[in-house]
Write a protein that holds these residues in place. Structure first.
Motif, short mmCIF file in Angstrom:
data_model
loop_
_atom_site.label_atom_id
_atom_site.label_comp_id
_atom_site.label_asym_id
_atom_site.label_seq_id
_atom_site.Cartn_x
_atom_site.Cartn_y
_atom_site.Cartn_z
N ALA A 80 -10.49 10.17 -6.34
CA ALA A 80 -10.23 11.49 -6.69
C ALA A 80 -10.37 12.21 -5.17
N SER A 81 -10.70 11.37 -4.20
CA SER A 81 -10.73 12.04 -2.78
C SER A 81 -9.32 12.46 -2.36
N ASP A 82 -9.27 13.23 -1.20
CA ASP A 82 -8.15 13.59 -0.48
C ASP A 82 -7.41 12.33 -0.05
N LYS A 83 -6.13 12.20 -0.13
CA LYS A 83 -5.00 11.24 0.30
C LYS A 83 -4.04 11.77 1.26
N PRO A 84 -4.92 12.13 2.60
CA PRO A 84 -3.93 12.72 3.60
C PRO A 84 -3.13 11.45 4.28
N PRO A 85 -1.97 11.51 4.77
CA PRO A 85 -1.43 10.35 5.29
C PRO A 85 -1.75 9.88 6.55
N ARG A 210 -7.26 -1.63 -11.23
CA ARG A 210 -5.81 -1.62 -11.17
C ARG A 210 -5.45 -0.18 -11.70
N GLU A 211 -5.96 0.49 -12.58
CA GLU A 211 -5.72 1.98 -12.89
C GLU A 211 -5.82 2.75 -11.79
N ALA A 212 -6.97 2.67 -10.89
CA ALA A 212 -7.32 3.59 -9.82
C ALA A 212 -6.25 3.61 -8.67
N MET A 213 -6.04 2.24 -8.47
CA MET A 213 -5.00 1.92 -7.47
C MET A 213 -3.58 2.49 -7.69
N ARG A 214 -3.28 2.88 -8.98
CA ARG A 214 -2.19 3.34 -9.36
C ARG A 214 -2.17 4.87 -9.32
N ILE A 215 -3.11 5.62 -8.93
CA ILE A 215 -3.18 7.19 -8.53
C ILE A 215 -2.05 7.31 -7.26
N PRO A 216 -1.22 8.19 -7.52
CA PRO A 216 -0.09 8.52 -6.23
C PRO A 216 -0.96 8.62 -5.03
N GLN A 217 -0.36 7.63 -4.21
CA GLN A 217 -0.86 7.59 -2.70
C GLN A 217 -1.99 6.83 -2.54
N ALA A 218 -2.76 6.56 -3.33
CA ALA A 218 -4.03 5.72 -3.33
C ALA A 218 -3.49 4.27 -2.71
N ALA A 219 -2.70 3.69 -3.06
CA ALA A 219 -2.20 2.19 -2.41
C ALA A 219 -1.85 2.53 -1.12
N PHE A 220 -1.13 3.23 -0.95
CA PHE A 220 -0.62 3.37 0.65
C PHE A 220 -1.99 3.76 1.57
N CYS A 221 -2.79 4.79 0.90
CA CYS A 221 -3.90 4.84 1.85
C CYS A 221 -4.86 3.81 2.09
N ALA A 222 -5.13 3.13 0.84
CA ALA A 222 -5.94 2.06 0.94
C ALA A 222 -5.48 0.68 2.27
N LEU A 223 -4.32 0.88 2.22
CA LEU A 223 -3.59 -0.25 3.12
C LEU A 223 -3.86 0.35 4.65
N GLU A 224 -3.87 1.48 4.83
CA GLU A 224 -3.78 2.33 6.14
C GLU A 224 -4.79 1.77 7.05
N GLY A 225 -6.00 1.78 6.52
CA GLY A 225 -7.14 1.14 7.10
C GLY A 225 -7.06 -0.30 7.78
N TYR A 226 -6.51 -1.14 6.86
CA TYR A 226 -6.18 -2.42 7.24
C TYR A 226 -5.17 -2.47 8.43
N ARG A 227 -4.07 -1.69 8.20
CA ARG A 227 -3.10 -1.56 9.19
C ARG A 227 -3.31 -1.05 10.45
N TRP A 228 -4.16 -0.03 10.51
CA TRP A 228 -4.90 0.56 11.84
C TRP A 228 -5.79 -0.65 12.51
N ALA A 229 -6.57 -1.51 11.75
CA ALA A 229 -7.41 -2.37 12.48
C ALA A 229 -6.42 -3.60 13.08
#
Length: 310
Positions: A80-85, A210-229
């Motif tokens: 439920a935290s913010d999901k900025p791009p 599984r449910e929490a990852m389907r919150i809109p934009q959550a999956a994209f944001c979760a991957l961004e940290g790995y992408r930056w690394a």
């Protein structure tokens, strides 16, 4: 559960009631969902991937009963935290946690992080040492150890990092949310220890994650940290990050690592103590995979209490 846009769900799915309080705090320009219980010295819990604050729900009442203020957060982009791009680089994620400690009215905290949250814990303690009284990391090598092992150990850590390498693919977030988040459960099965995966608690955690990852934009944001690394390796920002992370850690640090961890190999995590100039302890956990806090919660709770009271 309120369904939205196909497989998507809304943030209410992570607002589970219990012997704790849900709050929203502003820190580092974003709004974060925190869950807390108890009063006393603060212990701040940072979840990993593909989790959210629920990873620590067993710890909160136990720490509260022991005289601590236990706080679990949804990291930037999760729950439920913010999901900025933007903002999933190591600098910003560390500043998020530092800002949360201040926003919660504390001068310092014991920080406990697992997996990706443990990597953030290493970074917070390095960049903001006055705010981290003690550090405890689970399943998380020091970021420079992990970076070096990916390149130096092709049959080991590089192979183990295959899922994270797939995260670099454009729009891979849709793979995580397809079929009601089945890929999230597959990751849990791959990284978890066999006893936990075959045990009675696994299905409940898999369903929630599984449910929490389907919150809109959550999956994209979760991957961004790995992408930056990975992308930062060839960028000036990444070079500067490496230079800053080479500073000796002055925070007493406890490192727990599962002997069966197939996400961050034990041989990768070993040697992280070279970056710590303060008190340092290492403990390898037999028969445990990448999620010690879920696979052996009583053991981890005991270690949290011991370390936080030191």
């Amino acid at each position: 559960m309120t369904e939205q846009r196909g497989d998507a769900v809304d943030e209410s799915c992570v607002l589970t009631e219990g012997p704790w309080t849900h709050r929203f705090v502003g820190a580092n320009g974003s709004r974060f969902h925190v869950v807390e219980a108890g009063t006393g010295p603060m212990v701040l819990f940072l979840h990993g991937f593909p989790e959210h604050w629920w990873a620590w729900h067993q710890m909160l009442p136990a720490l509260a009963d022991a005289g601590f203020r236990a706080v679990a957060v949804d990291l930037r982009g999760y729950g439920a935290s913010d999901k900025p791009p933007r903002g999933y680089d190591g600098y910003t994620l560390a500043a998020d946690v530092a800002g949360m400690i201040r926003a919660l009215g504390e001068r310092s905290a014991t920080v406990v992080g697992t997996g990706a949250g443990g990597m953030i814990g290493w970074t917070v303690a390095t960049f903001h040492p006055r705010l981290v009284r003690r550090l405890m990391v689970l399943g998380a090598p020091h970021p420079l150890r992990l970076r070096a092992a990916i390149f130096a150990d092709p049959r080991g850590q590089f192979a183990a990092s295959t899922p994270a390498l797939k995260f670099q693919l454009p729009r891979y977030e849709h793979v995580l949310t397809r079929n009601e988040g089945r890929a999230v459960e597959e990751i849990l099965r791959r990284w978890g220890g066999p006893r936990w995966v075959a045990g009675p608690d696994f299905a409940g955690y898999a369903r929630r994650y599984r449910e929490a990852m389907r919150i809109p934009q959550a999956a994209f944001c979760a991957l961004e940290g790995y992408r930056w690394a990975f992308r930062s390796v060839l960028r000036l920002q990444g070079y500067r990050f490496v230079k800053l992370m080479q500073r000796p850690l002055v925070t007493p640090t406890l490192q727990l690592h599962g002997a069966l961890d197939e996400a961050s190999l034990p041989r990768t995590a070993q040697g992280s103590g070279r970056y710590v100039s303060a008190q340092y302890e290492w403990r390898l956990l037999d028969q445990i995979g990448h999620f010690p806090h879920l696979e052996a919660p009583e053991l981890v709770l005991g270690e949290v209490l011991r370390w936080a009271k030191s």
